[in-house]
Design a protein around this motif. Structure first.
Motif, PDB file in Angstrom:
ATOM      1  N   ARG A  29       0.854  -1.241  -0.137  1.00 53.31           N
ATOM      2  CA  ARG A  29       0.015   0.041  -0.087  1.00 53.31           C
ATOM      3  C   ARG A  29       1.180   1.280  -0.014  1.00 53.31           C
ATOM      4  O   ARG A  29       0.460   2.229  -0.539  1.00 53.31           O
ATOM      5  N   GLN A  30       1.979   1.543   0.859  1.00 50.09           N
ATOM      6  CA  GLN A  30       3.014   2.214   0.724  1.00 50.09           C
ATOM      7  C   GLN A  30       3.562   2.563  -0.340  1.00 50.09           C
ATOM      8  O   GLN A  30       3.654   3.908  -0.694  1.00 50.09           O
ATOM      9  N   ASN A  31       3.605   1.611  -1.198  1.00 47.94           N
ATOM     10  CA  ASN A  31       4.547   1.742  -2.348  1.00 47.94           C
ATOM     11  C   ASN A  31       3.593   1.815  -3.609  1.00 47.94           C
ATOM     12  O   ASN A  31       4.007   1.636  -4.964  1.00 47.94           O
ATOM     13  N   LYS A  32       2.453   1.815  -3.576  1.00 47.76           N
ATOM     14  CA  LYS A  32       1.332   1.640  -4.466  1.00 47.76           C
ATOM     15  C   LYS A  32       1.585   0.615  -5.428  1.00 47.76           C
ATOM     16  O   LYS A  32       1.538   0.483  -6.630  1.00 47.76           O
ATOM     17  N   ILE A  33       2.035  -0.641  -4.621  1.00 51.06           N
ATOM     18  CA  ILE A  33       2.192  -1.906  -5.327  1.00 51.06           C
ATOM     19  C   ILE A  33       0.925  -2.754  -5.427  1.00 51.06           C
ATOM     20  O   ILE A  33      -0.116  -2.836  -4.382  1.00 51.06           O
ATOM     21  N   LYS A  34       0.339  -3.168  -6.655  1.00 51.23           N
ATOM     22  CA  LYS A  34      -0.877  -4.176  -6.613  1.00 51.23           C
ATOM     23  C   LYS A  34      -0.500  -5.461  -6.025  1.00 51.23           C
ATOM     24  O   LYS A  34       0.459  -6.114  -6.547  1.00 51.23           O
ATOM     25  N   ALA A  35      -0.952  -5.904  -4.997  1.00 54.89           N
ATOM     26  CA  ALA A  35      -0.725  -7.327  -4.422  1.00 54.89           C
ATOM     27  C   ALA A  35      -2.033  -8.028  -3.965  1.00 54.89           C
ATOM     28  O   ALA A  35      -2.912  -7.348  -3.190  1.00 54.89           O
ATOM     29  N   ASP A  36      -2.068  -9.206  -4.101  1.00 53.80           N
ATOM     30  CA  ASP A  36      -3.074 -10.057  -3.749  1.00 53.80           C
ATOM     31  C   ASP A  36      -2.365 -11.095  -2.910  1.00 53.80           C
ATOM     32  O   ASP A  36      -1.599 -11.749  -3.290  1.00 53.80           O
ATOM     33  N   ILE A  37      -2.852 -10.933  -1.437  1.00 57.60           N
ATOM     34  CA  ILE A  37      -1.918 -11.527  -0.428  1.00 57.60           C
ATOM     35  C   ILE A  37      -2.992 -12.641   0.230  1.00 57.60           C
ATOM     36  O   ILE A  37      -3.934 -12.267   0.571  1.00 57.60           O
ATOM     37  N   THR A  38      -2.562 -13.948   0.090  1.00 54.01           N
ATOM     38  CA  THR A  38      -3.527 -14.900   0.765  1.00 54.01           C
ATOM     39  C   THR A  38      -2.813 -15.765   1.741  1.00 54.01           C
ATOM     40  O   THR A  38      -1.490 -16.249   1.488  1.00 54.01           O
ATOM     41  N   ILE A  39      -3.251 -15.912   3.008  1.00 52.26           N
ATOM     42  CA  ILE A  39      -2.900 -16.982   3.818  1.00 52.26           C
ATOM     43  C   ILE A  39      -3.763 -18.256   3.794  1.00 52.26           C
ATOM     44  O   ILE A  39      -4.785 -18.329   3.661  1.00 52.26           O
ATOM     45  N   LEU A  40      -2.753 -19.436   3.634  1.00 46.98           N
ATOM     46  CA  LEU A  40      -3.299 -20.672   3.316  1.00 46.98           C
ATOM     47  C   LEU A  40      -3.349 -21.513   4.691  1.00 46.98           C
ATOM     48  O   LEU A  40      -2.088 -21.598   5.134  1.00 46.98           O
ATOM     49  N   GLU A  41      -4.211 -21.915   5.377  1.00 45.75           N
ATOM     50  CA  GLU A  41      -4.046 -22.406   6.518  1.00 45.75           C
ATOM     51  C   GLU A  41      -4.912 -23.876   6.444  1.00 45.75           C
ATOM     52  O   GLU A  41      -6.052 -24.016   5.915  1.00 45.75           O
ATOM     53  N   SER A  42      -3.966 -24.936   6.818  1.00 45.76           N
ATOM     54  CA  SER A  42      -4.614 -26.499   6.401  1.00 45.76           C
ATOM     55  C   SER A  42      -5.869 -26.676   7.470  1.00 45.76           C
ATOM     56  O   SER A  42      -6.680 -27.455   6.967  1.00 45.76           O
ATOM     57  N   SER A  43      -5.723 -26.210   8.617  1.00 47.12           N
ATOM     58  CA  SER A  43      -6.959 -26.674   9.471  1.00 47.12           C
ATOM     59  C   SER A  43      -8.080 -25.400   9.567  1.00 47.12           C
ATOM     60  O   SER A  43      -7.905 -24.563   8.741  1.00 47.12           O
ATOM     61  N   ASP A  44      -8.800 -25.623  10.477  1.00 47.04           N
ATOM     62  CA  ASP A  44     -10.115 -24.615  10.457  1.00 47.04           C
ATOM     63  C   ASP A  44      -9.906 -23.861  11.533  1.00 47.04           C
ATOM     64  O   ASP A  44     -10.596 -22.892  11.766  1.00 47.04           O
ATOM     65  N   SER A  45      -8.628 -23.690  12.009  1.00 47.89           N
ATOM     66  CA  SER A  45      -8.192 -22.862  13.320  1.00 47.89           C
ATOM     67  C   SER A  45      -6.969 -21.933  12.913  1.00 47.89           C
ATOM     68  O   SER A  45      -6.011 -22.575  12.571  1.00 47.89           O
ATOM     69  N   LEU A  46      -6.937 -20.892  13.178  1.00 47.21           N
ATOM     70  CA  LEU A  46      -5.978 -19.727  12.590  1.00 47.21           C
ATOM     71  C   LEU A  46      -5.121 -19.229  14.154  1.00 47.21           C
ATOM     72  O   LEU A  46      -5.937 -19.549  15.408  1.00 47.21           O
ATOM     73  N   LEU A  47      -3.960 -19.133  14.238  1.00 49.26           N
ATOM     74  CA  LEU A  47      -3.409 -18.606  15.305  1.00 49.26           C
ATOM     75  C   LEU A  47      -3.378 -19.450  16.497  1.00 49.26           C
ATOM     76  O   LEU A  47      -3.519 -18.869  17.835  1.00 49.26           O
TER      77      LEU A  47
END
Length: 432
Positions: A29-47
């Motif tokens: 965002r700061q550098n005006k870069i188009k980015a599609d960022i995705t977190i892939l988690e194998s389970s149904d529980s995060l963190l």
């Protein structure tokens, strides 16, 4: 670079993965870069580890802001973390959370927690940032394999640009760069090996010791604040025992001995203990006295000051009455005996036990659910200025999937925050 959004895939929805995703989105965002960022988690529980850490309070980091001293708390990774932590260390973590409305507090032992004493505060902060920055999260998305592709092999419209193909159970995903942040899960090691990386020898870290001994029987829950520990471990093919020491609080448990000092000790001897089959000898100096003479004089002074009192009615400072009575019992000393009648031989026996109780270690126990793994991606294969692979361009790592592990006290989370911060920034700016 193409006008199409840069696709960044982060494998693992834990501490390092979230921190990397947030940093990558901020930098884009700061550098005006188009980015599609995705977190892939194998389970149904995060963190998951964030949620359970510190008994549900989340031990975010440690109140030690001198980088060189901070990195000395990593049995593996001390040297490699020096440079990254010059860029993002514990003090930066405190400020990062404060800027997002989460204040941290330091406890006397240096551990830092949110003032709410709830890990949910940290989780809510992350989720709010993820939502604000437009990062996607896909749970129950287990990545089975990752392959590198050249444009000729893929549907990409770029020329000669390397991309990654991520194979899931029922779909394929294409990414410009990939980060593996799977903690100590075996899948992370598998993916890293598939992309050319070496995995160092794995061993559990942060575990307590199984011990059976009359002195410990029926005393679970008793703690000692200033114990000194000496661990002697057999070395395969060698007659000489390896010796390790640690000082600090310990705890008697139903199965043996645990507590902060012992957990720290276990981190330093993770591989040695595994090689010995988790056998060895633990010598405990319960009061932390400098030498046996100090302990003897300590008891002699008690005797001189309490001539007429019964042994059971005067508990040495630093011990609980239950432990003192158990000590008298195993040495067959009548607890109703007056201190005046305590013989020199009996006093010596008590002093020897207080200064150096010897215990045979029968095995290990994991420390609750907060286990840490020693071993991981070989650190020689990582550029610690960016957390990028030296072997596969566009591949990044952070957290426990690397051969980095810290002692208990917030150090493992700080490794995740530091690595995630640097990798996130590098991924956002990365160009093949």
């Amino acid at each position: 670079m193409s006008d199409k959004a840069k696709k960044i895939m982060i494998i693992g929805g834990g501490a390092a993965g979230f921190f990397a995703a947030i940093r990558a989105a901020e930098v884009a965002r700061q550098n005006k870069i188009k980015a599609d960022i995705t977190i892939l988690e194998s389970s149904d529980s995060l963190l998951k580890k964030v949620r359970i850490s510190g008994g549900g309070r989340c031990n975010v980091t440690h109140n030690l802001f001198e980088v060189r001293r901070f990195t000395q708390n990593y049995p593996r990774g001390e040297k490699e973390l020096l440079s990254p932590m010059q860029r993002f260390q514990a003090q930066d973590t405190v400020e990062w959370f404060a800027a997002r409305g989460v204040k941290l507090k330091a406890e006397p032992d240096g551990r830092m927690f949110p003032v709410t004493d709830s890990s949910q505060t940290i989780i809510d902060c992350f989720m709010k940032e993820i939502d604000r920055l437009g990062v996607k999260i896909l749970t129950q998305h287990s990545v089975q394999e990752v392959h590198t592709l050249q444009s000729a092999d893929s549907v990409s419209d770029s020329e000669g640009v390397q991309k990654f193909k991520l194979l899931l159970k029922d779909q394929e995903l294409i990414a410009d760069c990939v980060m593996i942040a799977t903690g100590s899960g075996q899948i992370g090691y598998k993916l890293a090996k598939g992309l050319g990386h070496k995995i160092t020898e794995l061993a559990p870290s942060l575990f307590s010791f199984k011990i059976e001994h009359p002195l410990l029987k029926d005393l679970p829950g008793l703690s000692f604040e200033n114990a000194h520990l000496k661990l002697q471990v057999p070395q395969p093919g060698k007659s000489k025992l390896a010796t390790f020491t640690q000082a600090g609080p310990i705890l008697i448990t139903h199965w043996g001995i645990s507590g902060p000092a012992l957990l720290k000790l276990s981190a330093w001897v993770a591989r040695e203990m595994m090689h010995s089959g988790y056998k060895g000898a633990l010598i405990v100096n319960w009061l932390g006295h400098k030498n046996i003479e100090t302990t003897q004089n300590f008891l002699k002074n008690l005797k001189n000051q309490n001539i007429k009192a019964q042994l059971q009615n005067v508990t040495p400072v630093g011990l609980t009455k239950r432990f003192w009575l158990k000590l008298l019992e195993i040495h067959t000393i009548d607890s109703e005996k007056r201190w005046a009648d305590l013989s020199g031989k009996e006093l010596t026996k008590l002093a020897e036990s207080l200064y150096s109780s010897h215990f045979d270690i029968l095995g290990k126990n994991r420390y609750k659910d907060e286990f840490v793994e020693c071993g991981g991606v070989d650190l020689r294969e990582i550029n610690f200025k960016t957390m990028e692979s030296k072997i596969t361009p566009g591949l990044f790592f952070a957290g426990e999937v690397l051969d980095v592990d810290g002692i208990t006290g917030g150090f493992n989370f700080q490794n995740a925050w530091t690595g995630g911060y640097i990798a996130g920034e590098a991924m956002s700016l990365w160009e093949s």
